[in-house]
Each structure stands twice: as C-alpha cells, then as structure tokens.
Design a protein around this motif. Sequence first.
Motif, PDB file in Angstrom:
ATOM      1  N   GLU A  20       0.828  -1.206   0.000  1.00 55.39           N
ATOM      2  CA  GLU A  20       0.000   0.000   0.000  1.00 55.39           C
ATOM      3  C   GLU A  20       0.865   1.258   0.000  1.00 55.39           C
ATOM      4  OE1 GLU A  20      -3.583   2.096   2.645  1.00 55.39           O
ATOM      5  OE2 GLU A  20      -2.588   0.276   3.360  1.00 55.39           O
ATOM      6  N   GLY A  21       1.917   1.251   0.820  1.00 56.02           N
ATOM      7  CA  GLY A  21       2.809   2.406   0.865  1.00 56.02           C
ATOM      8  C   GLY A  21       3.521   2.644  -0.454  1.00 56.02           C
ATOM      9  N   GLN A  24       1.009   4.069  -3.014  1.00 56.54           N
ATOM     10  CA  GLN A  24       0.724   5.472  -2.742  1.00 56.54           C
ATOM     11  C   GLN A  24       1.908   6.359  -3.112  1.00 56.54           C
ATOM     12  OE1 GLN A  24      -0.274   5.268   1.416  1.00 56.54           O
ATOM     13  NE2 GLN A  24      -2.453   4.988   1.027  1.00 56.54           N
ATOM     14  N   HIS A  25       3.098   5.934  -2.731  1.00 56.39           N
ATOM     15  CA  HIS A  25       4.302   6.717  -3.013  1.00 56.39           C
ATOM     16  C   HIS A  25       4.530   6.821  -4.527  1.00 56.39           C
ATOM     17  CE1 HIS A  25       7.425   8.299  -0.230  1.00 56.39           C
ATOM     18  NE2 HIS A  25       8.115   8.437  -1.354  1.00 56.39           N
ATOM     19  N   GLY A  27       2.278   6.535  -6.777  1.00 56.32           N
ATOM     20  CA  GLY A  27       1.203   7.368  -7.309  1.00 56.32           C
ATOM     21  C   GLY A  27       1.545   8.843  -7.244  1.00 56.32           C
ATOM     22  N   TYR A  28       2.163   9.249  -6.135  1.00 59.29           N
ATOM     23  CA  TYR A  28       2.595  10.641  -6.028  1.00 59.29           C
ATOM     24  C   TYR A  28       3.614  10.973  -7.113  1.00 59.29           C
ATOM     25  CZ  TYR A  28       0.431  11.603  -1.473  1.00 59.29           C
ATOM     26  OH  TYR A  28      -0.455  11.828  -0.460  1.00 59.29           O
ATOM     27  N   PHE A  84      -4.363  13.372   0.238  1.00 58.43           N
ATOM     28  CA  PHE A  84      -3.611  13.390  -1.015  1.00 58.43           C
ATOM     29  C   PHE A  84      -3.434  14.799  -1.575  1.00 58.43           C
ATOM     30  CE2 PHE A  84      -3.618  13.468  -5.655  1.00 58.43           C
ATOM     31  CZ  PHE A  84      -2.549  12.644  -5.955  1.00 58.43           C
ATOM     32  N   THR A 160       2.993  11.816   4.906  1.00 55.97           N
ATOM     33  CA  THR A 160       2.416  11.161   6.089  1.00 55.97           C
ATOM     34  C   THR A 160       2.037  12.163   7.176  1.00 55.97           C
ATOM     35  OG1 THR A 160       2.780   9.426   7.733  1.00 55.97           O
ATOM     36  CG2 THR A 160       4.672  10.796   7.167  1.00 55.97           C
ATOM     37  N   GLY A 165      -0.381   9.438   3.500  1.00 55.19           N
ATOM     38  CA  GLY A 165       0.071   8.071   3.266  1.00 55.19           C
ATOM     39  C   GLY A 165       1.462   8.010   2.666  1.00 55.19           C
ATOM     40  N   GLY A 166       1.753   6.910   1.988  1.00 55.98           N
ATOM     41  CA  GLY A 166       3.067   6.714   1.393  1.00 55.98           C
ATOM     42  C   GLY A 166       4.025   6.008   2.330  1.00 55.98           C
TER      43      GLY A 166
END
Length: 218
Positions: A20-21, A24-25, A27-28, A84, A160, A165-166
């Motif tokens: 998941e991290g 998310q990371h 995705g950024y 986000f 975070t 997240g990330g």
Amino acid sequence: MDFLIGLFEFALSRQEQVIEGLVQHTGYVVSVLVTAGIIAVVTGTLTRRNQLAKELSLSIASVFLTIPSLALFVIFIPLVGLGFTPSFIALLLYSLLPILRNTITGLDGIDNGVLESAKGMGLSPFQVLTKVQLPLAWPVILAGVRVSSMLIVGLAALATLVAGGGLGDFIKSGLARLPLPNSLESIWLGTLLCLVLAVVIDLILQALRVATISKGIR
C-alpha cells in the motif's frame, strides 16, 4: 546481521502495508511528474521568445523551493483539507523548477541555423516547435524530469504528516514508538523502500531516454 534479519522479518509481517505504501508513493511520483512536466514544458515553450517572461517564470518556480518543505505541505490544509491533495500540491510546486529550467535551457541551446533550415523547408512555426525544437531539447528536458523524480521520492515521505500516506508512514510510526521494539526496523524499512523506489524510477527514466532519443542526439 541480526538487525537485517529482523528488518526482513518485519517487512514480511507487514506485506500489505508495504504494498500500500509503495503504491501510494509511486502514485505521487507519477501524477506529480506528469502534471509538472506538462506545466513546465508548456510554460517554457510559451515564454521561449520573451526574456522577461522566462526570468519571471523561473523566479516564481525558484521561490517555491525556498519555502520549508513541512510548511509547504501544511499551508494548504485550510484550503483543501488533509490527505492526497495538499501533498500533491506541495510536491508539484517543488518539482516544477528542474523541469522548467531544463526546458528553457534545452530550447535556448538549439542552433539558430537549424531553425532557419527548418523554416526554409516550409515548416510552419508550430511544426518547427513540435518536429525540431522539442525533439532536440528533449534530452535536456528529460534530465530535469529525472532530477524532479528524485526530489519527489524523498519529499513524498512528508505526506504522512498531513495524512497523505506513502512510505513515510513507516518512518513516522517508527519515530513515534522509539525506543520500543521494531521502531528502528520501521524507520529503516521506510527509508530503504524510498531508496529502492528512487533507483527503480531512475532506471525507468533512463530506459525512456534510450527509447525516445536517437543515437545521433545522445
């Protein structure tokens, strides 16, 4: 060695959070790079003939880098809330300068003789831009994209702090629990995953460079 074994076991026990991290990371990085790339290239292209406009755009992009990173993440919370969105905006502002600067540098570095030859062949100004200027400037632009990608990977760990997240979640969790068991493992896991992600992204961009730039230009 015992610490490395413990770190490996810690990572295995949290596979879902790791995935998941990473998602998310990543995705950024992808969303910010695409958006920043479009904004920077368009801005650099539109201002290429006006020295004042070029300097102004570079100055504005430079100002964003002078703002402390934590402050830049936090100041958007009253406007867009947590999660986000404030993280994306902060990372976008940080990533603009390298791409914009390299876009302007790449376009300015093209020999006038090449442009005159293109015009002499009957190409319109738009065709000269899309078929001559941007392809010739692309290696320099891509170098700016690589610099921005490394900035984003590192700074995205701060997401975070605004519930974005990330991989920074691991680092924050570890710092909050020091010196309890697995706290150091959590910090190291988040840090190492950021390093691995940075290397992978840079290799992808290098592959993109080889695939999109002719040998003559390289």
